[in-house]
Motif scaffolding. Structure first.
Motif, PDB file in Angstrom:
ATOM      1  N   PRO A   1       0.846  -1.205   0.000  1.00 25.73           N
ATOM      2  CA  PRO A   1       0.000   0.000   0.000  1.00 25.73           C
ATOM      3  C   PRO A   1       0.877   1.250   0.000  1.00 25.73           C
ATOM      4  N   ALA A   2       0.268   2.371  -0.305  1.00 25.41           N
ATOM      5  CA  ALA A   2       1.018   3.625  -0.368  1.00 25.41           C
ATOM      6  C   ALA A   2       0.783   4.450   0.891  1.00 25.41           C
ATOM      7  N   PRO A   3       1.835   5.048   1.461  1.00 23.43           N
ATOM      8  CA  PRO A   3       1.611   6.019   2.539  1.00 23.43           C
ATOM      9  C   PRO A   3       0.775   7.181   2.002  1.00 23.43           C
ATOM     10  N   ILE A   4      -0.072   7.741   2.831  1.00 25.27           N
ATOM     11  CA  ILE A   4      -0.930   8.846   2.421  1.00 25.27           C
ATOM     12  C   ILE A   4      -0.412  10.144   3.034  1.00 25.27           C
ATOM     13  N   PHE A   5      -0.199  11.114   2.163  1.00 22.81           N
ATOM     14  CA  PHE A   5       0.317  12.417   2.582  1.00 22.81           C
ATOM     15  C   PHE A   5      -0.858  13.378   2.661  1.00 22.81           C
ATOM     16  N   THR A   6      -1.310  13.673   3.889  1.00 20.48           N
ATOM     17  CA  THR A   6      -2.502  14.495   4.097  1.00 20.48           C
ATOM     18  C   THR A   6      -2.112  15.814   4.759  1.00 20.48           C
ATOM     19  N   ILE A   7      -2.373  16.898   4.053  1.00 17.86           N
ATOM     20  CA  ILE A   7      -2.059  18.238   4.562  1.00 17.86           C
ATOM     21  C   ILE A   7      -3.332  18.855   5.129  1.00 17.86           C
ATOM     22  N   SER A   8      -3.217  19.446   6.313  1.00 23.98           N
ATOM     23  CA  SER A   8      -4.380  20.022   6.987  1.00 23.98           C
ATOM     24  C   SER A   8      -4.158  21.481   7.344  1.00 23.98           C
ATOM     25  N   LEU A   9      -5.257  22.201   7.426  1.00 17.95           N
ATOM     26  CA  LEU A   9      -5.286  23.533   8.023  1.00 17.95           C
ATOM     27  C   LEU A   9      -5.440  23.327   9.522  1.00 17.95           C
ATOM     28  N   VAL A  10      -4.529  23.873  10.306  1.00 22.94           N
ATOM     29  CA  VAL A  10      -4.487  23.624  11.752  1.00 22.94           C
ATOM     30  C   VAL A  10      -4.759  24.920  12.505  1.00 22.94           C
ATOM     31  N   LEU A  11      -5.759  24.892  13.372  1.00 22.55           N
ATOM     32  CA  LEU A  11      -6.114  26.030  14.222  1.00 22.55           C
ATOM     33  C   LEU A  11      -6.123  25.582  15.684  1.00 22.55           C
ATOM     34  N   PRO A  12      -5.964  26.523  16.614  1.00 15.28           N
ATOM     35  CA  PRO A  12      -5.989  26.140  18.036  1.00 15.28           C
ATOM     36  C   PRO A  12      -7.362  25.623  18.456  1.00 15.28           C
ATOM     37  N   LYS A  13      -7.356  24.714  19.388  1.00 16.48           N
ATOM     38  CA  LYS A  13      -8.598  24.113  19.869  1.00 16.48           C
ATOM     39  C   LYS A  13      -9.020  24.671  21.218  1.00 16.48           C
ATOM     40  N   HIS A  14      -8.052  25.040  22.042  1.00 20.31           N
ATOM     41  CA  HIS A  14      -8.352  25.426  23.423  1.00 20.31           C
ATOM     42  C   HIS A  14      -8.269  26.932  23.647  1.00 20.31           C
ATOM     43  N   ARG A  15      -8.255  27.712  22.583  1.00 20.17           N
ATOM     44  CA  ARG A  15      -8.348  29.165  22.687  1.00 20.17           C
ATOM     45  C   ARG A  15      -9.021  29.677  21.414  1.00 20.17           C
ATOM     46  N   GLU A  16      -9.557  30.872  21.502  1.00 15.31           N
ATOM     47  CA  GLU A  16     -10.230  31.460  20.350  1.00 15.31           C
ATOM     48  C   GLU A  16      -9.189  31.953  19.340  1.00 15.31           C
ATOM     49  N   PRO A  17      -9.280  31.534  18.063  1.00 12.24           N
ATOM     50  CA  PRO A  17      -8.310  32.024  17.077  1.00 12.24           C
ATOM     51  C   PRO A  17      -8.425  33.534  16.887  1.00 12.24           C
ATOM     52  N   LYS A  18      -7.334  34.162  16.494  1.00  7.52           N
ATOM     53  CA  LYS A  18      -7.359  35.580  16.176  1.00  7.52           C
ATOM     54  C   LYS A  18      -8.336  35.843  15.035  1.00  7.52           C
ATOM     55  N   PRO A  19      -8.937  37.043  15.011  1.00  8.19           N
ATOM     56  CA  PRO A  19      -9.814  37.379  13.879  1.00  8.19           C
ATOM     57  C   PRO A  19      -9.132  37.194  12.532  1.00  8.19           C
ATOM     58  N   ALA A  20      -7.875  37.606  12.421  1.00  4.00           N
ATOM     59  CA  ALA A  20      -7.158  37.461  11.155  1.00  4.00           C
ATOM     60  C   ALA A  20      -6.980  35.991  10.795  1.00  4.00           C
ATOM     61  N   ALA A  21      -6.742  35.141  11.799  1.00  6.61           N
ATOM     62  CA  ALA A  21      -6.601  33.705  11.540  1.00  6.61           C
ATOM     63  C   ALA A  21      -7.908  33.120  11.035  1.00  6.61           C
ATOM     64  N   ARG A  22      -9.014  33.577  11.595  1.00  7.50           N
ATOM     65  CA  ARG A  22     -10.319  33.091  11.134  1.00  7.50           C
ATOM     66  C   ARG A  22     -10.579  33.512   9.692  1.00  7.50           C
ATOM     67  N   VAL A  23     -10.182  34.758   9.356  1.00  3.72           N
ATOM     68  CA  VAL A  23     -10.395  35.250   7.995  1.00  3.72           C
ATOM     69  C   VAL A  23      -9.551  34.451   7.004  1.00  3.72           C
ATOM     70  N   VAL A  24      -8.286  34.200   7.335  1.00  6.67           N
ATOM     71  CA  VAL A  24      -7.414  33.426   6.447  1.00  6.67           C
ATOM     72  C   VAL A  24      -7.928  31.998   6.299  1.00  6.67           C
ATOM     73  N   ALA A  25      -8.342  31.396   7.406  1.00  2.00           N
ATOM     74  CA  ALA A  25      -8.868  30.026   7.342  1.00  2.00           C
ATOM     75  C   ALA A  25     -10.085  29.947   6.432  1.00  2.00           C
ATOM     76  N   THR A  26     -10.985  30.913   6.578  1.00  2.00           N
ATOM     77  CA  THR A  26     -12.170  30.956   5.713  1.00  2.00           C
ATOM     78  C   THR A  26     -11.772  31.136   4.259  1.00  2.00           C
ATOM     79  N   ALA A  27     -10.789  32.001   4.008  1.00  2.00           N
ATOM     80  CA  ALA A  27     -10.335  32.249   2.638  1.00  2.00           C
ATOM     81  C   ALA A  27      -9.733  30.990   2.025  1.00  2.00           C
ATOM     82  N   ILE A  28      -8.973  30.232   2.813  1.00  2.69           N
ATOM     83  CA  ILE A  28      -8.377  28.994   2.300  1.00  2.69           C
ATOM     84  C   ILE A  28      -9.467  28.009   1.896  1.00  2.69           C
ATOM     85  N   LEU A  29     -10.475  27.858   2.747  1.00  6.19           N
ATOM     86  CA  LEU A  29     -11.566  26.936   2.432  1.00  6.19           C
ATOM     87  C   LEU A  29     -12.349  27.414   1.207  1.00  6.19           C
TER      88      LEU A  29
END
Length: 309
Positions: free
Chosen positions: A261-289
């Motif tokens: 079988p082939a190893p799978i190379f999976t790239i993810s968008l990673v944001l913090p889970k235990h704190r609120e992301p910065k407004p700019a981080a939320r905007v960039v994340a939305t733009a990426i999606l």
């Protein structure tokens, strides 16, 4: 205790050098040293062990570092929120990136954000520990978001969204015994000499994990922190490699074979889970999606952005 003092303290703690910290904070070294000394007097503890050759955090310094980052981040988020209400984002956005080509939706989204939000200073950062270091840095509030391969051990500590996923390929020199093959079983590679990126990097983690799950012994003789150099060494016949095509588009002069079988190379968008992301981080994340959606529908990117692919 002032925010300026905490910012200087964090800079020294992260750089482990007063000289580099002063350069990073754009202050003279004597002024930085005086700020740290004043903070130590105020707290009644030594925050650093200093010698002529090194700077290390003391135990109180380690304890303060986490609190200082939280305080500075909270202050930054407060300024960002006020700026957002007032009609514009500003501040600094710390983005973790791997040592490879960015997926085109990510590159397009970041370029468009930079064009449309000039008040935000983008601070791209890599990690010598690869994806593992990037994900840990998001958890530790050293980065606001990251583009990385998330190791299973850290998956519960962050919020992730898959950006791309692909099977990796086996690469060898044209003179290699397997170069004529279209497919190869991973079990056939047990005795091969592998050239790979360092442990903790995304593609290396994917490969190591699969070999371990299958109980197959793999020997990595050469570790190089650059995929292009890895492939140059494979071309020279010094070993073989398992790579993701997206991170190494130039495969000329190599035999490229599908592993089973082939190893799978999976790239993810990673944001913090235990704190609120910065407004700019939320905007960039939305733009990426959004750019991921545009890629599937064929819509053009805005702000004069040209896709890498």
């Amino acid at each position: 205790m002032e925010l300026r003092q905490l910012a200087h303290f964090v800079a020294v703690a992260e750089e482990l050098s007063f000289t580099r910290a002063a350069r990073r904070m754009h202050v003279v070294q004597s002024g930085l040293s005086a700020t740290i000394a004043a903070l130590e007097r105020e707290l009644g503890v030594m925050l650093f062990d200093r010698t002529t050759r090194s700077v290390e955090l003391t135990e109180p310094g380690h304890d303060l570092l986490g609190h200082a980052r939280e305080i500075l981040d909270a202050a930054e988020r407060a300024k960002d929120s006020i700026a957002t209400v007032a009609g514009g984002l500003r501040g600094t956005l710390r983005i973790g990136m791997m040592h490879s080509l960015l997926p085109s939706p990510v590159a397009d989204a970041i370029a468009e954000f930079h064009c449309e939000r000039p008040g935000v200073r983008l601070r791209p950062t890599t990690s010598p520990h690869g994806s593992t270091g990037l994900v840990q840095a998001v958890t530790d509030n050293e980065l606001d978001l990251a583009i990385a391969v998330v190791p299973p051990t850290l998956a519960d500590d962050v919020r992730t969204t898959t950006i791309s996923s692909e099977p990796m390929v086996f690469a060898c020199a044209s003179s290699h015994r397997l170069s004529h093959r279209r497919t190869v079983r991973l079990s056939e590679l047990a005795g091969e000499t592998f050239i790979d990126v360092p442990a903790g990097w995304g593609s290396r983690s994917s490969t190591d994990r699969l070999f371990q799950e299958l109980g197959i012994q793999r020997t990595v003789e050469i570790e190089i922190g650059d995929v292009a150099t890895v492939l140059d060494m494979v071309r020279a016949g010094l070993g073989v490699a398992l790579i993701a095509r997206s991170s190494a588009p130039h495969l000329d002069g190599l035999a490229v074979i599908r592993p089973r079988p082939a190893p799978i190379f999976t790239i993810s968008l990673v944001l913090p889970k235990h704190r609120e992301p910065k407004p700019a981080a939320r905007v960039v994340a939305t733009a990426i999606l959004e750019h991921m959606g545009r890629r599937h529908t064929g819509e053009p990117s805005g702000c004069g952005v040209v896709s890498q692919t």
